[in-house]
Design a protein around this motif. Sequence first.
Motif, PDB file in Angstrom:
ATOM      1  N   ARG A 120       4.316  -5.680  -4.050  1.00 34.42           N
ATOM      2  CA  ARG A 120       5.659  -5.241  -4.416  1.00 34.42           C
ATOM      3  C   ARG A 120       6.148  -5.856  -5.733  1.00 34.42           C
ATOM      4  NH1 ARG A 120       9.467  -3.825  -0.506  1.00 34.42           N
ATOM      5  NH2 ARG A 120       8.176  -4.901   1.027  1.00 34.42           N
TER       6      ARG A 120
ATOM      7  N   SER B 196       6.786  -9.910   3.682  1.00 37.22           N
ATOM      8  CA  SER B 196       7.033  -9.217   2.426  1.00 37.22           C
ATOM      9  C   SER B 196       8.519  -9.268   2.089  1.00 37.22           C
ATOM     10  CB  SER B 196       6.566  -7.776   2.579  1.00 37.22           C
ATOM     11  OG  SER B 196       6.436  -7.155   1.328  1.00 37.22           O
TER      12      SER B 196
ATOM     13  N   GLU C 181      -1.978 -12.454  -3.458  1.00 33.56           N
ATOM     14  CA  GLU C 181      -2.117 -11.001  -3.209  1.00 33.56           C
ATOM     15  C   GLU C 181      -0.785 -10.282  -3.380  1.00 33.56           C
ATOM     16  OE1 GLU C 181      -3.300 -11.164   0.876  1.00 33.56           O
ATOM     17  OE2 GLU C 181      -5.316 -11.874   0.452  1.00 33.56           O
TER      18      GLU C 181
ATOM     19  N   TYR D 112       5.520   0.804  -2.084  1.00 38.22           N
ATOM     20  CA  TYR D 112       5.711   1.373  -0.750  1.00 38.22           C
ATOM     21  C   TYR D 112       6.570   2.647  -0.812  1.00 38.22           C
ATOM     22  CZ  TYR D 112       3.881  -3.227   0.171  1.00 38.22           C
ATOM     23  OH  TYR D 112       3.096  -4.346   0.136  1.00 38.22           O
TER      24      TYR D 112
ATOM     25  N   LYS E  94      -2.136  -1.539  -1.291  1.00 35.52           N
ATOM     26  CA  LYS E  94      -1.312  -0.687  -0.436  1.00 35.52           C
ATOM     27  C   LYS E  94       0.086  -0.454  -0.983  1.00 35.52           C
ATOM     28  CE  LYS E  94       0.645  -3.838   3.089  1.00 35.52           C
ATOM     29  NZ  LYS E  94       0.238  -5.205   2.688  1.00 35.52           N
TER      30      LYS E  94
HETATM   31  C1  LIG Z   1       1.031  -6.179   2.372  1.00 33.79           C
HETATM   32  C2  LIG Z   1       0.191  -7.340   2.076  1.00 33.79           C
HETATM   33  C3  LIG Z   1       0.268  -7.965   0.822  1.00 33.79           C
HETATM   34  C4  LIG Z   1       1.242  -7.550  -0.250  1.00 33.79           C
HETATM   35  O1  LIG Z   1       2.558  -7.852   0.099  1.00 33.79           O
HETATM   36  P1  LIG Z   1       3.731  -7.658  -0.973  1.00 33.79           P
HETATM   37  O2  LIG Z   1       4.947  -8.006  -0.211  1.00 33.79           O
HETATM   38  O3  LIG Z   1       3.708  -6.255  -1.410  1.00 33.79           O
HETATM   39  O4  LIG Z   1       3.472  -8.617  -2.089  1.00 33.79           O
HETATM   40  C5  LIG Z   1      -0.600  -9.015   0.581  1.00 33.79           C
HETATM   41  N1  LIG Z   1      -1.500  -9.433   1.502  1.00 33.79           N
HETATM   42  C6  LIG Z   1      -1.584  -8.856   2.717  1.00 33.79           C
HETATM   43  C7  LIG Z   1      -2.592  -9.361   3.679  1.00 33.79           C
HETATM   44  C8  LIG Z   1      -0.758  -7.802   3.049  1.00 33.79           C
HETATM   45  O5  LIG Z   1      -0.837  -7.248   4.252  1.00 33.79           O
END
Ligand SMILES: *Cc1c(COP(=O)(O)O)cnc(C)c1O
Length: 411
Positions: free
Chosen positions: A276, A201, A273, A371, A59
């Motif tokens: 960013r 985040s 995961e 984002y 995302k």
């Molecule tokens: C948005 C999200 C991420 C990524 O977060 P970042 O701050 O971009 O690293 C990872 N896992 C889940 C479940 C998320 O909702």
Amino acid sequence: MPYAYQHNTLHCEQVPLAEIAARVGTPCYVYSSADIVERFCAYDRAFGDMPHLVCYAVKANSNLSVLRLLAGEGAGFDIVSGGELFRVLQAGGDPRRVVFSGVGKTPEEIEYALSEGIYSFNAESEAEIELIDSLALRGGVRARVSLRVNPDVDAATHPYISTGLREHKFGIVIGAIEGMYQRAATLQGIILDGVSCHIGSQLLDTGPMLDAVDKMLELVDHLRGRGIEIRHLDLGGGLGIAYKPGEKAPAIGGVVAAITGKVRGRGLHVMVEPGRSIVGESGVLLTRVLYRKRTPRKEFVVVDAAMNDLLRPALYQSYHEILPVESAPRHTVLADVVGPICETGDFLARDRKISDVFPGDLLALLTAGAYGFVAASNYNSRPRAAEVMVEGGRWRVVRARETFEDLIRGE
Ligand SMILES: *Cc1c(COP(=O)(O)O)cnc(C)c1O
């Protein structure tokens, strides 16, 4: 940073941004492929020989070229919708390295993910576990499921991107986890052998993240003590990046080392995961100055990019550094940098000291790789911007600028 001035003109890797703007027009997103690869590899390397999977959070930036680049490095992917799974597959990503997160998966999305054979689901409620179980049984497969735990730690970030507190919609409170594992033990359609979390985040302080790791490890020990087999620990994403001058972001290698130091020796397969922190710094949004405007109270720089192109300032009051693409020495002015959209919330910067720019000048909004484009809309019937990928001295358009015809497709 992949962006630096060479002969007073801002470059991405070896490419002058002015050249891209002249050929592709503005507004336009530009990404550095070297930076994306380097930051993914920083995660991957830091885990060393510990069994792990770095699942890029799609995302943050789901352009097919970004996904293809990461798939080529052996990345896994964290998805939050069927559409993101479609993108990952189109980009050549391996479904067996995909985890499916999110609080509201539809039956259709779960069936799609099951039929493509993804690695695992991060489930967020008892009802979701039962749905995954019944759909897996119907499809004649067994689905791997981890429970997303809400560890109740304060991520100390913007309230809209904080997700690990009791009052948030995300995850399952720690106290309820054991009962859910016990009840789910009889389900034949799922293999429930993991726990996951994601506390928020743009975390610049690693304290809350490491507190969450401790809480998760306590939970793993507790569950194992009750005879529940836990093999996977997914620690989510959330690592922050520096947006403002002087802001310090934790180094990826250091954070992963702190995590592996805690997890080592427990026989766990660890997943993270990050979104960013892999793509954020790689991108800029190029925009051209349309007008200068002075009111009795304020100075405005009106540019051709707006909140529909980059929503973060309007949504989170977030800060993006703004640099002139041509850096000949100039005075500075205190101004609001605003777009053409008919909303007072349409600003890219407020009361910002920036180079004294004039109509036709190019500006770069930094750290716009995460984002950014993914949250762009057609509000005010503005076609979405082009996206460009730079690789060393070369570059190519990886998403064409939308046309007026694109605007009315489907109507
Ligand atoms: C948005 C999200 C991420 C990524 O977060 P970042 O701050 O971009 O690293 C990872 N896992 C889940 C479940 C998320 O909702």
